[in-house]
Design an enzyme around this catalytic site. Sequence first.
Site, PDB file in Angstrom:
ATOM      1  N   GLU A  55       0.816  -1.217   0.000  1.00 36.45           N
ATOM      2  CA  GLU A  55       0.000   0.000   0.000  1.00 36.45           C
ATOM      3  C   GLU A  55       0.852   1.271   0.000  1.00 36.45           C
ATOM      4  O   GLU A  55       0.494   2.266  -0.632  1.00 36.45           O
ATOM      5  CB  GLU A  55      -0.958   0.005   1.203  1.00 36.45           C
TER       6      GLU A  55
ATOM      7  N   GLN B 151      -7.740  -2.455  -1.246  1.00 34.80           N
ATOM      8  CA  GLN B 151      -8.691  -3.566  -1.239  1.00 34.80           C
ATOM      9  C   GLN B 151      -9.755  -3.363  -0.154  1.00 34.80           C
ATOM     10  O   GLN B 151     -10.928  -3.610  -0.378  1.00 34.80           O
ATOM     11  CB  GLN B 151      -7.954  -4.874  -1.046  1.00 34.80           C
ATOM     12  N   PHE B 152      -9.314  -2.884   0.989  1.00 42.11           N
ATOM     13  CA  PHE B 152     -10.205  -2.472   2.072  1.00 42.11           C
ATOM     14  C   PHE B 152      -9.626  -1.188   2.658  1.00 42.11           C
ATOM     15  O   PHE B 152      -8.412  -1.046   2.740  1.00 42.11           O
ATOM     16  CB  PHE B 152     -10.271  -3.540   3.176  1.00 42.11           C
TER      17      PHE B 152
ATOM     18  N   PHE C 265      -6.757  -1.354   5.070  1.00 41.47           N
ATOM     19  CA  PHE C 265      -5.373  -1.566   4.625  1.00 41.47           C
ATOM     20  C   PHE C 265      -4.703  -0.269   4.168  1.00 41.47           C
ATOM     21  O   PHE C 265      -3.497  -0.215   4.007  1.00 41.47           O
ATOM     22  CB  PHE C 265      -5.323  -2.598   3.490  1.00 41.47           C
TER      23      PHE C 265
ATOM     24  N   HIS D 164     -11.772  -5.555   8.381  1.00 40.67           N
ATOM     25  CA  HIS D 164     -12.404  -5.390   7.062  1.00 40.67           C
ATOM     26  C   HIS D 164     -13.682  -4.569   7.183  1.00 40.67           C
ATOM     27  O   HIS D 164     -14.598  -4.742   6.402  1.00 40.67           O
ATOM     28  CB  HIS D 164     -12.726  -6.757   6.449  1.00 40.67           C
TER      29      HIS D 164
END
Lengths: 321, 343
Positions: free
Chosen positions: A58, A80-81, A84, A125
């Site tokens: 990231e 992605q989430f 993250f 998440h």
Amino acid sequence: MSITYLEAIREAQAHALRDDPRVFIYGQDVGAFGGAFKATKNLQKEFPGRVLDSPISEDAMVGMAVGAAIEGMRPIIEMQFADFSIVGFNQIVNQAATLFWRTNVPCPITVRLPFGGTEGGGPFHSQSIEAIYAHYPGLVVLTPATVEDAYSMLLEAVAIDDPVIFCEHKFLYYHLKAEKLPSEALPIGKARIAREGRDLTVVAYSAMVHEALVAAEELSAEGWEIEVVDLRSVKPLDTDTVIASVARTGRLLCVGEAWPWGGVTAEVIARVASEGFGLLDVPPQRLNAKDTPVPYHPNLWMAHRPTARAVAAAARKILRR
Amino acid sequence: MLQTVLDANPAGETINARDTTLAAYRFMLRARVLDDKFAALYRAGKIHGGVFLGRGQEALSAAVGVSLKKTDVFAPLIRDAAGRLAFGETVLDAIRTYFGSSLGPMRGRDGNVHRGRPQEGYLPMISHLGAMISVVNGALFARRMKGISGTVGATCLGDGATSTGAFHEALNQAAVEKLPLVLILADNQYAYSTPTSRQFVCDDLADKAVGYGVEASSVDGTDLAACLKIAGNAVARARSGHGPQLVVAKLLRLCGHGEHDDSNYIDPKLKNSPLGRDCLKVAEEFLLRQQWTDTGTLATWRGEIVTEIEEAVAQVRREPAPDPYDEKWLAISSKHLSEMHEE
């Protein structure tokens, strides 16, 4: 034909890629796989060489976007989430957010954060972290609540010259549908009156707008007329629209799915208290997630986040004062 | 040997080893004189905040700077005054940034070594080590997308930065994308006060390259001729499509982390070892031995540079400081989205 919130995000990216050769998408699994949520489905095939899988890095993903933006590109980074994105936090808040201030060179990057809770998401998440990005100068932080806004605000995010944190709610991905994509939209920075009312202003954003609307419906059966303000963007924050609403209702409840400490709801109340104290008939209130990590089991999760029932309960307390 | 490598420049330019070495030496000398001036101004209380010198690292830094073209991308670190000058930075930009002049590239908003001109491929470092590598990657990636070929991007780090996650992520990213990145590691034995024994345990930082699948080379960072050869070779390899290049130079920082630091932790044995040689003196001895110059010329150059820098400092000290009432206080470029309220 109907289109979901998630499809609107895909369509906005397709539109941006089609219209502007400077746009590219970079993120984990966004290529042939089409993204963990399929927000980039088929885009790599449609736009070869412009939708690229990144390593699980990231920090480097955002750093690379900043470098590309300096060279005149308009990268879209998919985290992605949202959870993250914290690994790339340094590049977002110290590199991207300071570039224009330090050098007068703009940094037109869009960082997409699939955020917010869903059943079974658990602590890593599910997070709602808009406030920590809004805290830093140099970032625009968007929280669309509707299919139409998801589409038009993402297009505007890519078009503006500043780094944008685009918070797209995972719960809304499949739950929200619209008949068609919008041809015109409110600009970024303007809040929207999602429902008119005269007894209480409920300020919400993203998925909480829908919880507030359900609560307003429930309360209307009891004779209360609730006004729901959808902030749309948390930074900039449209204080004028909020204060105008409070001027009509005299009562304020702010609802956020994020943790309470130093969050968007605190900011809204601080602004109303300092700029519109005399408009308030009763003390302003707020409703947030509990101050713990986001729990896994749906029983716990439903109690952790504000729901329509919780919003209605909080509203009743204010209305009965 | 130096001649052979320099002649191998794929651009086919005829580069004369003598001229290149003399040019690099002059950048080293300018950097040393400029750094010494900043140190003196710091001791006199004329500088806001810290002063960070490149003493002992000028040979490596200048070698990188002269190996790059003006159209390349360069993200130097705190000890790269020589490389910055070689890449085309003016002493005025450097001095204005230290003084916070509103006429400088950072306009008093950022200072000292945090300076650059991003639109000219000269990227201004943030303080977080390793963070500039992926930004260079992005610039190279963008140029490739735009169909611009032949660009190299170089960035400089110390031994301490190899311990960061950003270093790992970005070097791996460059390898995956096979970008023309040249990563210069000055293994200067200390990260602030921490010796390399508390930073890593591999024999040579160049060993790390194997794990990333990139090419690496090591060099004596006190030897200008060797640095020119290795840096020139790495830049040429990157430019001709061989992917990221890691260059590790062993040397010793001949100053504190900043001028506030008396560096009493530096092992005297290191100071007396070959690593502790002053690269500027080594370069002068080399130039004299090659009979590429003479002591009189060296003294003349130093005199000219001292005059140039004294005049530049005097000029900047007469320039206006930034005025908070003229400051726009806007962190984003989209004015209509600013959180600022009209007062």
